[in-house]
Design a protein around this motif. Structure first.
Motif, short mmCIF file in Angstrom:
data_model
loop_
_atom_site.label_atom_id
_atom_site.label_comp_id
_atom_site.label_asym_id
_atom_site.label_seq_id
_atom_site.Cartn_x
_atom_site.Cartn_y
_atom_site.Cartn_z
N ARG A 8 0.85 -1.20 0.00
CA ARG A 8 0.00 0.00 0.00
C ARG A 8 0.88 1.24 0.00
NH1 ARG A 8 -2.31 -1.25 4.13
NH2 ARG A 8 -1.35 0.07 5.71
N VAL A 9 0.46 2.26 -0.78
CA VAL A 9 1.20 3.51 -0.90
C VAL A 9 0.21 4.68 -0.81
CG1 VAL A 9 2.69 4.94 -2.38
CG2 VAL A 9 2.94 2.46 -2.39
N PRO A 10 0.49 5.71 -0.03
CA PRO A 10 -0.39 6.89 -0.02
C PRO A 10 -0.49 7.51 -1.41
CG PRO A 10 1.12 6.96 1.85
CD PRO A 10 1.59 5.83 0.96
N SER A 11 -1.67 7.97 -1.78
CA SER A 11 -1.87 8.53 -3.11
C SER A 11 -0.98 9.74 -3.39
CB SER A 11 -3.34 8.94 -3.29
OG SER A 11 -4.19 7.82 -3.11
N THR A 12 -0.61 10.44 -2.34
CA THR A 12 0.20 11.66 -2.51
C THR A 12 1.69 11.37 -2.60
OG1 THR A 12 0.21 11.94 -0.10
CG2 THR A 12 -1.48 13.12 -1.34
N ASP A 13 2.09 10.10 -2.47
CA ASP A 13 3.52 9.77 -2.45
C ASP A 13 4.11 9.45 -3.81
OD1 ASP A 13 3.50 10.14 0.26
OD2 ASP A 13 4.50 8.27 0.75
N PHE A 14 3.29 9.44 -4.87
CA PHE A 14 3.85 9.21 -6.21
C PHE A 14 3.05 10.03 -7.21
CE2 PHE A 14 0.51 6.18 -5.72
CZ PHE A 14 0.05 5.80 -6.96
N GLU A 15 3.70 10.37 -8.30
CA GLU A 15 3.13 11.34 -9.24
C GLU A 15 1.82 10.88 -9.85
OE1 GLU A 15 4.81 14.25 -12.73
OE2 GLU A 15 5.27 12.12 -12.88
N LEU A 16 1.74 9.61 -10.27
CA LEU A 16 0.52 9.13 -10.90
C LEU A 16 -0.65 9.21 -9.91
CD1 LEU A 16 -0.71 7.98 -13.45
CD2 LEU A 16 -0.18 5.68 -12.61
N TRP A 83 1.32 10.82 -20.59
CA TRP A 83 1.95 11.53 -19.47
C TRP A 83 3.44 11.22 -19.45
CZ3 TRP A 83 2.71 7.24 -16.07
CH2 TRP A 83 3.34 7.52 -14.85
N GLU A 84 4.22 12.19 -18.97
CA GLU A 84 5.67 12.02 -18.87
C GLU A 84 6.03 11.70 -17.43
OE1 GLU A 84 7.55 12.04 -21.45
OE2 GLU A 84 6.12 12.84 -22.91
N PRO A 85 6.36 10.43 -17.11
CA PRO A 85 6.60 10.04 -15.72
C PRO A 85 8.02 10.37 -15.23
CG PRO A 85 6.80 8.13 -17.12
CD PRO A 85 6.44 9.29 -18.03
N THR A 86 8.50 11.56 -15.54
CA THR A 86 9.88 11.91 -15.18
C THR A 86 10.08 12.04 -13.67
OG1 THR A 86 9.31 14.24 -15.54
CG2 THR A 86 10.32 13.06 -17.37
N ASP A 87 9.00 12.40 -12.96
CA ASP A 87 9.12 12.59 -11.52
C ASP A 87 8.42 11.50 -10.72
OD1 ASP A 87 10.54 15.00 -11.80
OD2 ASP A 87 8.67 16.12 -12.11
N ASP A 88 7.98 10.43 -11.38
CA ASP A 88 7.29 9.37 -10.67
C ASP A 88 8.29 8.29 -10.27
OD1 ASP A 88 5.58 7.29 -9.75
OD2 ASP A 88 3.94 8.20 -10.87
N HIS A 89 8.83 8.42 -9.07
CA HIS A 89 9.86 7.50 -8.61
C HIS A 89 9.31 6.09 -8.39
CE1 HIS A 89 12.68 10.77 -8.25
NE2 HIS A 89 11.85 11.44 -7.47
N LEU A 90 8.03 5.99 -8.04
CA LEU A 90 7.46 4.66 -7.82
C LEU A 90 7.39 3.89 -9.13
CD1 LEU A 90 6.05 2.63 -5.93
CD2 LEU A 90 3.88 3.70 -6.56
N ILE A 91 6.84 4.50 -10.19
CA ILE A 91 6.75 3.82 -11.48
C ILE A 91 8.14 3.52 -12.04
CG2 ILE A 91 5.89 4.00 -13.84
CD1 ILE A 91 3.72 3.69 -11.71
N GLN A 92 9.06 4.46 -11.88
CA GLN A 92 10.44 4.22 -12.33
C GLN A 92 11.07 3.06 -11.58
OE1 GLN A 92 12.43 7.99 -11.91
NE2 GLN A 92 11.38 8.92 -13.64
N GLY A 134 11.52 8.61 -0.49
CA GLY A 134 10.48 9.25 0.30
C GLY A 134 9.09 8.69 0.06
N ILE A 135 9.01 7.44 -0.39
CA ILE A 135 7.72 6.78 -0.64
C ILE A 135 7.40 5.89 0.54
CG2 ILE A 135 6.45 5.22 -2.15
CD1 ILE A 135 8.37 6.09 -4.41
N SER A 136 6.27 6.13 1.18
CA SER A 136 5.85 5.33 2.35
C SER A 136 5.23 4.03 1.86
CB SER A 136 4.86 6.12 3.20
OG SER A 136 5.44 7.30 3.68
N LEU A 137 6.03 2.99 1.83
CA LEU A 137 5.60 1.69 1.32
C LEU A 137 5.21 0.79 2.50
CD1 LEU A 137 5.64 0.26 -1.56
CD2 LEU A 137 7.71 -0.85 -0.77
N THR A 138 3.98 0.32 2.52
CA THR A 138 3.53 -0.62 3.54
C THR A 138 3.26 -1.96 2.88
OG1 THR A 138 2.50 1.15 4.84
CG2 THR A 138 1.82 -1.10 5.33
#
Length: 221
Positions: A8-16, A83-92, A134-138
């Motif tokens: 589980r990941v908070p919606s605000t923790d990744f760009e998508l 969309w350009e996922p340049t700042d989405d560390h989770l997807i990367q 900085g992604i809160s991964l549970t």
């Protein structure tokens, strides 16, 4: 040996998650990530949402080129996102770890992911990467799909297991059929289309976590 993780990941923790902003009882179900050239294009279902306002909010994000409807049903809409996922560390991180997306469902607050990784070491590296980004991964579950005792439902979500079990009990897969999807929908309290989609996803998950994995293991021996 591959390993499957549910987290589980908070919606605000990744760009998508920040782009696909929803509220109320709306949910988003990621169908798949389609690589096109160097881009990654998500296909996703939006349930119980006003389509026009949703598209308007998504397209206002600076990283989005376009959001378009692909298919429309009474209670859900299939969208594609350019969309350009340049700042989405989770997807990367998922892509760099060679993670295979099995399911992803988003609510206004959180996203629930189910991913297959090549092995436990890669999963550990992915978890460390998320922490450093900085992604809160549970992590809820981690199991090996080739070991039945490691997880009771072979990657099925509770709604998928409920729908598939009910379908078997009511004779949906019998010849002739003992019930229809409309009858299953009435028992489950959801729409006819939702039952069909839930059964389809359940079968894909069940086969992916049993037959496909077993074939991969045999071919590598």
């Amino acid at each position: 040996m591959s390993v499957i993780a549910e987290f589980r990941v908070p919606s605000t923790d990744f760009e998508l998650g920040r782009i696909l902003t929803i509220d109320g009882d709306t949910t988003i179900e990621l169908e798949r990530l389609v690589p096109i050239g160097e881009a990654t294009v998500p296909l996703f279902w939006v349930h119980n949402s006003t389509r026009d306002s949703f598209v308007e909010n998504v397209q206002s994000h600076p990283g989005v080129n376009n959001a378009a409807e692909v298919d429309v049903f009474e209670d859900r809409t299939l969208f594609t996102l350019d969309w350009e996922p340049t700042d989405d560390h989770l997807i990367q991180g998922i892509q760099e770890s060679q993670g295979q997306l099995l399911s992803a469902v988003g609510t206004p607050e959180t996203w629930e992911f189910e991913l297959r990784f090549p092995d436990y070491d890669v999963l550990t590296e992915f978890s460390t990467y998320c922490e450093e980004s900085g992604i809160s991964l549970t992590i809820n579950y981690v199991y090996n799909p080739t070991e039945p005792d490691a997880h009771p439902w072979y990657g099925l979500t509770d709604p998928q297991r409920e729908a598939m079990t009910l379908a078997v009990r009511m004779g949906y897969y019998d010849i002739p059929r003992g019930c229809t999807t409309k009858e299953l929908a009435a028992e489950l309290g959801i729409s006819d289309q939702a039952v069909t989609e839930r059964l389809r996803r359940g079968i894909v998950s069940l086969v992916s976590n049993t037959l496909v994995t077993a074939e991969s293991a045999e071919s590598s021996e």
